[in-house]
Write an enzyme that holds these catalytic residues in place. Structure first.
Site, PDB file in Angstrom:
ATOM      1  N   LYS A   1       0.811  -1.225   0.000  1.00  0.00           N
ATOM      2  CA  LYS A   1       0.000   0.000   0.000  1.00  0.00           C
ATOM      3  C   LYS A   1       0.848   1.281   0.000  1.00  0.00           C
ATOM      4  O   LYS A   1       0.432   2.289  -0.541  1.00  0.00           O
ATOM      5  CB  LYS A   1      -0.945   0.015   1.206  1.00  0.00           C
TER       6      LYS A   1
ATOM      7  N   ASP B   1     -10.506   2.793   1.746  1.00  0.00           N
ATOM      8  CA  ASP B   1     -10.730   2.155   3.051  1.00  0.00           C
ATOM      9  C   ASP B   1     -11.455   3.078   4.030  1.00  0.00           C
ATOM     10  O   ASP B   1     -12.249   2.606   4.853  1.00  0.00           O
ATOM     11  CB  ASP B   1      -9.394   1.729   3.681  1.00  0.00           C
TER      12      ASP B   1
END
Ligand code: NAP
Length: 487
Positions: free
Chosen positions: A282, A318
């Site tokens: 990420k 997210d």
């Protein structure tokens, strides 16, 4: 639209192989491969007479990676008998093509297997096989890294004769899924998970159902999850179900990536429209991107890449994914002014710390590594406390963002039971199992519980919408995920 043939490899006892042939036909396979060398004994005549699909007869000797250890003449006699019996295909080794006289409609596949790696140049191996007089050339190499697939794709694209080319092993699984895109003559599958006869084979139901491999062609848009490990990811099931529901010519792949920069440079031009990004990439993908939305830049983590005209744009879905899932479970919740306790300061913890601070929550952060909690708290204007003091924190909302409690360590919980009181909202990012020990205890204590499932679906749906511009079929995605989780 391409129509990739799918061949199911069968091994085992006569009874198992007989039953396997029938099941392969029912499940939609085009051919079956009879691995005679992986059968303790066989009756070739009965096998071929009863086979409901065209059969590829393979009797692989030890020297070529098979299990046949007897005299070569006996092996050749069986292969000749298969020709007499009208087998549709024989898969044979390069040194015996000239010893087999073809009659009837039997076609010869000449194959090269390398269980160590990729012989280079691969094109030279292919060319040598192409001159042996067989009908179809098969090259099966072993992928140590996802990059090894590129040579397989290149070989298929350039080949002027019918060719089967694949990379064995988990990093090579995409070569089996994408066979049709690059014009492979066929691709292999196992009958069921756990019955693979070669490393990296996918189960027929997944290849045909989840990946819709038969419909993958040169124009199919590619997507996938960049991860390491990737084997247990729910994302392929969820996104492929959504593509199928909307009838989109697109496929979502498990991408076992080790070097994100190199991967993005070399794979994006193949026709990728976007990526999901997860552990451990990420942060690592960020320097490779052409643009990053401000929230993702601030968080320092990208979980979504959208490819627009060859340029890579990073997003983080997210934050909305998790906070929306809480709002869905607790209608009317306002994060502004809410006393929130964030457990964990890893990738997801960082994302939620920013999201909650942006929404005006009064935030306390605890983490196993205290320094990480302190740094994050300083960044977003929150309070950090040592994890041992967690139970002393007064909170209306508790967000568990560590991996504690995740399968297989399902008996673990990071939150002391004494903290759990009626009315407390408890969100757990973990979605496997759906009910973690924390959520079970929270429910027993009268808390309002929010599992990681809603978050997972929300973040995936947002990715889908960024990639396709279409509304995501959330119910279908949810059902696909529950099915994968065994519910
Ligand atoms: P990450 O960046 O690797 O962070 C892991 C976090 O867990 C860190 O805070 C780490 O603490 C803590 N941790 C790990 N093992 C621990 C242990 N034994 N005891 C105490 N703390 C421990 O991972 P991530 O991306 O934030 O993901 C964390 C979890 O959220 C994973 O289970 C992931 O599957 C889940 N997740 C769910 C969704 C969803 O859609 N529901 C989305 C994203 C993530 P230290 O800093 O001390 O190492």
């Amino acid at each position: 639209m391409s129509t990739t043939r799918v061949c199911v490899s069968l091994a085992g006892t006569m009874a198992e192989v007989m039953a396997g042939m029938e099941r392969a036909a029912v499940l939609g396979a085009d051919l079956v491969e009879l691995r005679l060398d992986l059968m303790p004994s066989f009756d070739l005549e009965a096998l071929l007479a009863r086979c409901p699909l065209p059969a590829v007869v393979t009797y692989r000797p030890k020297r070529a990676g098979g299990e046949y250890r007897g005299p070569e003449e006996e092996r050749l006699a069986v292969l000749r008998r298969a020709i007499d019996l009208g087998a549709a295909y024989l898969d044979v080794e390069p040194d015996c093509v000239h010893l087999l006289e073809r009659r009837g409609g039997t076609r010869l596949i000449v194959s090269h297997h390398n269980f160590e790696g990729v012989p280079r140049p691969l094109a030279a191996v292919h060319e040598r096989l192409g001159h042996l007089g067989a009908d179809i050339v098969k090259v099966a190499v072993t992928a140590a890294d996802i990059q090894d697939n590129l040579e397989v794709f290149d070989l298929l694209r350039r080949s002027r004769m019918p060719t089967i080319a694949l990379a064995m092993g988990e990093p090579g699984a995409i070569s089996r899924i994408l066979a049709g895109r690059f014009g492979a003559y066929l691709t292999f599958a196992s009958l069921d998970a756990g019955h693979e006869v070669a490393p990296g084979q996918l189960a027929l139901a997944d290849l045909l159902g989840m990946y819709r491999a038969r419909h993958i062609g040169p124009r199919t848009r590619l997507y996938g999850v960049m991860a390491n490990p990737v084997g247990h990811s729910m994302s392929p099931a969820v996104h492929n179900a959504a593509f199928a529901e909307l009838g989109l010519d697109a496929v979502y792949l498990p991408l076992l990536v080790r070097e994100p920069r190199r991967f993005l440079e070399t794979f994006t031009p193949l026709g990728f429209g976007g990526y999901s990004v997860t552990i451990p990439h990420k942060q690592a993908v960020m320097p490779s991107l052409d643009g990053i939305e401000p929230l993702a830049a601030r968080i320092g983590a990208v979980n979504t890449i959208v490819v627009r005209e060859g340029r890579l744009h990073g997003y983080n879905t997210d934050v909305d994914g998790a906070l929306d899932s809480i709002a869905e479970a607790v209608p009317g919740i306002s994060f502004a002014g809410t006393a929130a306790l964030l457990v964990g300061a890893g990738g997801l913890g960082r994302a939620l710390a920013h999201g909650l601070a942006d929404r005006g929550a009064r935030l306390t952060i605890v983490n196993r590594g205290y320094e990480r909690a302190q740094a994050l708290a300083a960044e977003v204007g929150a309070t950090a406390r040592p994890i041992e003091d967690m139970a002393e924190v007064e909170a209306e909302l508790l967000l568990q963002t560590t991996s504690v409690g995740m399968h297989p360590k399902v008996q673990e919980s990071i939150v002391p039971r004494v903290m759990l009181r009626p009315g407390l909202i408890v969100y757990d990012a973990v979605y496997n199992p759906l009910e973690t020990r924390l959520l079970r205890e929270a429910k027993e204590a009268g808390c309002i519980t929010v599992s990681g499932l809603g978050h997972f679906i929300n973040q995936a749906a947002r990715q889908f919408e960024l990639w396709t511009g279409r509304e995501a079929p959330r119910q279908v995605m949810r059902r696909a995920m529950l099915e994968r989780l065994g519910h």
